[in-house]
Design a protein around this motif. Structure first.
Motif, PDB file in Angstrom:
ATOM      1  N   GLY A  39      -0.780   0.107  10.697  1.00  0.00           N
ATOM      2  CA  GLY A  39      -0.442  -0.367   9.359  1.00  0.00           C
ATOM      3  C   GLY A  39       1.047  -0.310   9.126  1.00  0.00           C
ATOM      4  N   LYS A  67       0.664  -2.755  14.786  1.00  0.00           N
ATOM      5  CA  LYS A  67      -0.222  -3.348  13.790  1.00  0.00           C
ATOM      6  C   LYS A  67      -1.393  -2.430  13.454  1.00  0.00           C
ATOM      7  CE  LYS A  67      -3.062  -7.324  12.747  1.00  0.00           C
ATOM      8  NZ  LYS A  67      -3.508  -8.632  13.155  1.00  0.00           N
ATOM      9  N   LEU A  70       6.224  -3.405  10.583  1.00  0.00           N
ATOM     10  CA  LEU A  70       5.189  -3.441  11.622  1.00  0.00           C
ATOM     11  C   LEU A  70       5.777  -3.495  13.033  1.00  0.00           C
ATOM     12  CD1 LEU A  70       2.467  -5.710  10.007  1.00  0.00           C
ATOM     13  CD2 LEU A  70       2.324  -3.266  10.497  1.00  0.00           C
ATOM     14  N   GLU A 110       4.429   6.357   6.797  1.00  0.00           N
ATOM     15  CA  GLU A 110       3.574   5.465   6.007  1.00  0.00           C
ATOM     16  C   GLU A 110       3.926   5.456   4.528  1.00  0.00           C
ATOM     17  OE1 GLU A 110      -0.531   6.630   6.283  1.00  0.00           O
ATOM     18  OE2 GLU A 110      -0.182   8.544   5.316  1.00  0.00           O
TER      19      GLU A 110
END
Length: 126
Positions: free
Chosen positions: A119, A116, A82, A96
């Motif tokens: 994700g 944040k 993060l 991701e």
């Protein structure tokens, strides 16, 4: 959310900026190819030129993985990322998915950032 979160984030950013100005001198012992070193005291080690540190939380806390010698190959992170401190001489792209696919965010060289709202990112490459 804890009320101390923004204060800790401000402290982390201020500490990072101070370390960047003073120049970290500690050497790292891992590369993207050999894997990360999980560190407790990230200050000077994560702000040493050439290193990349990734953080489990957006506040630059929690687990911290230190890499030296990040290359163009895909590196799977040991945990969801993060935040990062990118002290390499190249941009680093975070993905991701664990195989460097999916949505991504690219962080410039010599920069630190958290995301944040995007994700956790699970892999990266330079």
């Amino acid at each position: 959310m804890h009320r101390s979160g923004p204060r800790r984030a401000a402290l982390a950013v201020a500490s990072t900026a101070a370390a960047l100005l003073l120049g970290g001198a500690a050497a790292a012992t891992a590369s993207a190819a050999s894997g990360p070193v999980l560190v407790d005291d990230w200050g000077p080690r994560c702000t040493t030129t050439g290193n990349l540190c990734v953080f489990e939380t957006e506040w630059f806390t929690g687990r911290v993985a230190l890499y030296e010698g990040v290359d163009t190959g895909c590196t799977t992170a040991p945990f969801g990322i993060l935040a990062n401190i990118n002290m390499t001489d190249r941009p680093v792209t975070f993905y991701e998915n664990p195989d460097c696919t999916g949505a991504s965010v690219t962080e410039p060289a010599g920069n630190f950032h958290s995301w944040k709202s995007r994700g956790p990112m699970l892999s990266f490459r330079s």
